[in-house]
Design a protein around this motif. Structure first.
Motif, PDB file in Angstrom:
ATOM      1  N   ALA A  41       7.146  24.079  62.087  1.00 27.04           N
ATOM      2  CA  ALA A  41       6.172  24.247  61.010  1.00 27.04           C
ATOM      3  C   ALA A  41       5.498  22.923  60.674  1.00 27.04           C
ATOM      4  CB  ALA A  41       6.859  24.828  59.780  1.00 27.04           C
ATOM      5  N   TYR A  42       6.247  21.833  60.745  1.00 31.19           N
ATOM      6  CA  TYR A  42       5.679  20.509  60.474  1.00 31.19           C
ATOM      7  C   TYR A  42       4.652  20.127  61.532  1.00 31.19           C
ATOM      8  CZ  TYR A  42       5.416  15.403  60.577  1.00 31.19           C
ATOM      9  OH  TYR A  42       4.965  14.107  60.640  1.00 31.19           O
ATOM     10  N   ASP A  43       4.984  20.311  62.820  1.00 33.29           N
ATOM     11  CA  ASP A  43       4.049  19.950  63.897  1.00 33.29           C
ATOM     12  C   ASP A  43       2.749  20.734  63.782  1.00 33.29           C
ATOM     13  OD1 ASP A  43       5.655  18.040  65.072  1.00 33.29           O
ATOM     14  OD2 ASP A  43       6.626  19.458  66.437  1.00 33.29           O
ATOM     15  N   TYR A  44       2.839  22.032  63.517  1.00 31.96           N
ATOM     16  CA  TYR A  44       1.624  22.830  63.426  1.00 31.96           C
ATOM     17  C   TYR A  44       0.847  22.521  62.133  1.00 31.96           C
ATOM     18  CZ  TYR A  44       2.199  25.532  67.658  1.00 31.96           C
ATOM     19  OH  TYR A  44       2.269  25.915  68.993  1.00 31.96           O
ATOM     20  N   SER A  45       1.522  22.064  61.085  1.00 33.49           N
ATOM     21  CA  SER A  45       0.815  21.635  59.872  1.00 33.49           C
ATOM     22  C   SER A  45      -0.050  20.420  60.170  1.00 33.49           C
ATOM     23  CB  SER A  45       1.822  21.321  58.761  1.00 33.49           C
ATOM     24  OG  SER A  45       2.542  22.468  58.383  1.00 33.49           O
ATOM     25  N   VAL A  46       0.508  19.452  60.897  1.00 35.55           N
ATOM     26  CA  VAL A  46      -0.271  18.276  61.289  1.00 35.55           C
ATOM     27  C   VAL A  46      -1.418  18.694  62.210  1.00 35.55           C
ATOM     28  CG1 VAL A  46      -0.180  16.029  62.442  1.00 35.55           C
ATOM     29  CG2 VAL A  46       1.739  16.785  61.019  1.00 35.55           C
ATOM     30  N   PHE A  47      -1.166  19.642  63.085  1.00 35.39           N
ATOM     31  CA  PHE A  47      -2.208  20.130  63.995  1.00 35.39           C
ATOM     32  C   PHE A  47      -3.393  20.693  63.223  1.00 35.39           C
ATOM     33  CE2 PHE A  47      -3.792  23.999  66.218  1.00 35.39           C
ATOM     34  CZ  PHE A  47      -4.478  23.377  67.249  1.00 35.39           C
ATOM     35  N   PHE A  48      -3.123  21.523  62.216  1.00 28.78           N
ATOM     36  CA  PHE A  48      -4.204  22.158  61.460  1.00 28.78           C
ATOM     37  C   PHE A  48      -4.968  21.163  60.582  1.00 28.78           C
ATOM     38  CE2 PHE A  48      -1.655  26.199  61.969  1.00 28.78           C
ATOM     39  CZ  PHE A  48      -2.577  26.804  62.799  1.00 28.78           C
ATOM     40  N   LEU A  49      -4.287  20.161  60.062  1.00 26.12           N
ATOM     41  CA  LEU A  49      -4.920  19.249  59.107  1.00 26.12           C
ATOM     42  C   LEU A  49      -5.515  17.995  59.741  1.00 26.12           C
ATOM     43  CD1 LEU A  49      -2.397  19.299  56.103  1.00 26.12           C
ATOM     44  CD2 LEU A  49      -4.501  20.618  56.365  1.00 26.12           C
ATOM     45  N   ASN A  50      -4.990  17.592  60.904  1.00 26.65           N
ATOM     46  CA  ASN A  50      -5.298  16.247  61.374  1.00 26.65           C
ATOM     47  C   ASN A  50      -5.843  16.189  62.797  1.00 26.65           C
ATOM     48  OD1 ASN A  50      -5.273  13.566  60.366  1.00 26.65           O
ATOM     49  ND2 ASN A  50      -3.565  13.050  61.717  1.00 26.65           N
ATOM     50  N   THR A  51      -6.227  17.337  63.364  1.00 25.56           N
ATOM     51  CA  THR A  51      -6.788  17.323  64.714  1.00 25.56           C
ATOM     52  C   THR A  51      -8.096  18.113  64.737  1.00 25.56           C
ATOM     53  OG1 THR A  51      -5.666  19.348  65.474  1.00 25.56           O
ATOM     54  CG2 THR A  51      -4.463  17.262  65.699  1.00 25.56           C
ATOM     55  N   ILE A  52      -8.927  17.767  65.699  1.00 23.67           N
ATOM     56  CA  ILE A  52     -10.203  18.475  65.853  1.00 23.67           C
ATOM     57  C   ILE A  52      -9.953  19.927  66.262  1.00 23.67           C
ATOM     58  CG2 ILE A  52     -12.348  18.567  67.185  1.00 23.67           C
ATOM     59  CD1 ILE A  52     -12.230  15.543  67.405  1.00 23.67           C
ATOM     60  N   GLY A  53      -9.018  20.116  67.180  1.00 20.55           N
ATOM     61  CA  GLY A  53      -8.731  21.478  67.641  1.00 20.55           C
ATOM     62  C   GLY A  53      -8.200  22.359  66.528  1.00 20.55           C
ATOM     63  N   GLY A  54      -7.271  21.829  65.724  1.00 21.52           N
ATOM     64  CA  GLY A  54      -6.707  22.632  64.637  1.00 21.52           C
ATOM     65  C   GLY A  54      -7.719  22.950  63.555  1.00 21.52           C
ATOM     66  N   ARG A  55      -8.529  21.978  63.181  1.00 24.95           N
ATOM     67  CA  ARG A  55      -9.516  22.213  62.129  1.00 24.95           C
ATOM     68  C   ARG A  55     -10.633  23.149  62.606  1.00 24.95           C
ATOM     69  NH1 ARG A  55      -8.846  18.959  57.830  1.00 24.95           N
ATOM     70  NH2 ARG A  55     -11.009  19.203  57.147  1.00 24.95           N
ATOM     71  N   SER A  56     -11.020  23.035  63.862  1.00 22.48           N
ATOM     72  CA  SER A  56     -12.036  23.948  64.383  1.00 22.48           C
ATOM     73  C   SER A  56     -11.504  25.382  64.418  1.00 22.48           C
ATOM     74  CB  SER A  56     -12.466  23.508  65.780  1.00 22.48           C
ATOM     75  OG  SER A  56     -11.394  23.629  66.697  1.00 22.48           O
ATOM     76  N   TYR A  57     -10.218  25.539  64.681  1.00 21.42           N
ATOM     77  CA  TYR A  57      -9.635  26.891  64.644  1.00 21.42           C
ATOM     78  C   TYR A  57      -9.714  27.465  63.229  1.00 21.42           C
ATOM     79  CZ  TYR A  57      -6.169  30.592  64.532  1.00 21.42           C
ATOM     80  OH  TYR A  57      -5.539  31.797  64.333  1.00 21.42           O
ATOM     81  N   LEU A  58      -9.374  26.666  62.208  1.00 20.79           N
ATOM     82  CA  LEU A  58      -9.394  27.172  60.836  1.00 20.79           C
ATOM     83  C   LEU A  58     -10.806  27.509  60.375  1.00 20.79           C
ATOM     84  CD1 LEU A  58      -6.797  24.904  58.981  1.00 20.79           C
ATOM     85  CD2 LEU A  58      -6.519  27.226  59.842  1.00 20.79           C
ATOM     86  N   PHE A  59     -11.803  26.763  60.830  1.00 25.42           N
ATOM     87  CA  PHE A  59     -13.182  27.053  60.429  1.00 25.42           C
ATOM     88  C   PHE A  59     -13.665  28.393  60.965  1.00 25.42           C
ATOM     89  CE2 PHE A  59     -13.751  22.354  59.720  1.00 25.42           C
ATOM     90  CZ  PHE A  59     -14.007  22.473  58.363  1.00 25.42           C
ATOM     91  N   ARG A  60     -12.992  28.922  61.979  1.00 17.75           N
ATOM     92  CA  ARG A  60     -13.382  30.231  62.525  1.00 17.75           C
ATOM     93  C   ARG A  60     -12.637  31.381  61.848  1.00 17.75           C
ATOM     94  NH1 ARG A  60     -12.576  27.269  67.385  1.00 17.75           N
ATOM     95  NH2 ARG A  60     -10.702  28.490  67.876  1.00 17.75           N
ATOM     96  N   ARG A  61     -11.749  31.081  60.928  1.00 20.95           N
ATOM     97  CA  ARG A  61     -10.961  32.101  60.247  1.00 20.95           C
ATOM     98  C   ARG A  61     -11.569  32.442  58.884  1.00 20.95           C
ATOM     99  NH1 ARG A  61      -9.509  31.895  64.582  1.00 20.95           N
ATOM    100  NH2 ARG A  61     -10.713  33.813  64.471  1.00 20.95           N
ATOM    101  N   ALA A  62     -11.104  33.549  58.317  1.00 18.71           N
ATOM    102  CA  ALA A  62     -11.564  33.961  56.985  1.00 18.71           C
ATOM    103  C   ALA A  62     -11.101  32.949  55.936  1.00 18.71           C
ATOM    104  CB  ALA A  62     -11.026  35.352  56.660  1.00 18.71           C
TER     105      ALA A  62
END
Length: 320
Positions: A232-253
């Motif tokens: 859960a910690y690794d994926y939290s950093v992925f969503f908040l601190n990487t281009i790939g993770g943030r671009s994924y969240l921008f495509r979600r509701a």
């Protein structure tokens, strides 16, 4: 002609006589005022009474209404203290007859207590068992129960985590992170998860809270879908601190994106408290923007609780 000429001097004489008479009268009055000022002043004061213009004296305001009002107020106070109604008293509303104050709302609501491990386990178990009965999942023709299938997806994500450090060192890593879930889970499972999120919008807040509680709970061994704390910690950093993770969240509701951002911040904060923030992720600059987003949305039922929790985080992680 002679008659007309003789009349004109007569008119002039009359006008001159009147002017002379007025002048003499004014001179007499002025002399009298100088010689007899006291007598003239008395005569002027008596003049209105003589001609019938006597003014009525102003009516004085009676103090009785004020005294009556004070008496009513004192009587009401006495009746309130004694609990008995006195004759002629003004009855004040008692506490029993006053309308009740509205229940506290918004920021006045007390924060819900943290979900325990047993509560999180029960909530996740009920959620997964409920999925077994959903008609929209029958179209995917899963070869095993939903719980087993979701546990398999979790294991795949744990075996192949995304790159969360030095992502921008090369373009390949950025592209790989952007397509991380598609590469690891495959097209059909991505469609399955998107369908699940679309149909379970109403229960997402409870689901996210249960997943978080099961991950951070000490020795919380859930017998259903659970993300280990390190994962859960690794994926939290992925969503908040990487281009790939943030671009994924921008495509979600919006609801999904805000919930993931919120719980990702909590997980990184928990990792810092345990001295397990191995990636050294700084969340101080991410808290205030998320507070503003959550305050502006109408997609979250517990938004005040989230905002209050984030403000506590902001105090512990001041912007440098």
């Amino acid at each position: 002609m002679k008659n007309r000429k003789s009349r004109k001097p007569a008119k002039k004489l009359t006008l001159q006589s009147l002017a002379l008479g007025c002048t003499v009268l004014a001179a007499v009055l002025a002399g009298a005022w100088v010689l007899f000022p006291t007598e003239i002043e008395k005569a002027m004061q008596q003049f209105p009474q003589v001609v019938g213009l006597e003014q009525k004296p102003a009516q004085e305001t009676s103090p009785l209404p004020i005294l009556k009002q004070e008496q009513k107020t004192e009587t009401a106070a006495l009746s309130t203290q004694s609990g008995e109604e006195l004759p002629g008293s003004i009855q004040l509303p008692s506490a029993a007859t006053q309308p009740a104050l509205p229940a506290p709302t918004g920021a006045d609501k007390p924060a819900a207590p943290p979900m325990t491990c047993s509560q999180a386990t029960g909530s996740l178990r009920n959620f997964v068992e409920g999925l077994e009965k959903k008609d929209y999942l029958q179209d995917f023709k899963l070869k095993q129960p939903v719980r087993k299938h979701l546990e398999g997806l979790k294991d795949k994500l744990a075996a192949k985590p995304p790159t969360v450090v030095r992502e921008t060192d090369d373009l390949y890593t950025v592209i790989a992170n952007t397509a991380h879930f598609f590469r690891v889970l495959g097209k059909d499972n991505i469609r399955l998860l998107k369908t699940l999120l679309e149909h379970e919008q109403g229960g997402l807040e409870n689901l996210a809270n249960a997943l978080y509680a099961a991950s951070v709970g000490p020795d919380c061994q859930a017998d259903t879908v659970q993300l280990p704390f390190s994962m859960a910690y690794d994926y939290s950093v992925f969503f908040l601190n990487t281009i790939g993770g943030r671009s994924y969240l921008f495509r979600r509701a919006a609801r999904v994106r805000l919930l993931i951002n919120y719980y990702a911040l909590l997980l990184i904060d928990e990792a810092a408290n345990r001295n397990l923030n191995t990636h050294g992720t700084d969340i101080s600059g991410l808290i205030q923007p998320l507070i503003q987003e959550i305050e502006a949305t109408n997609q979250l039922a517990r938004k005040e609780e989230y905002v209050n929790r984030l403000r506590e985080l902001a105090e512990r992680h001041p912007v440098r």
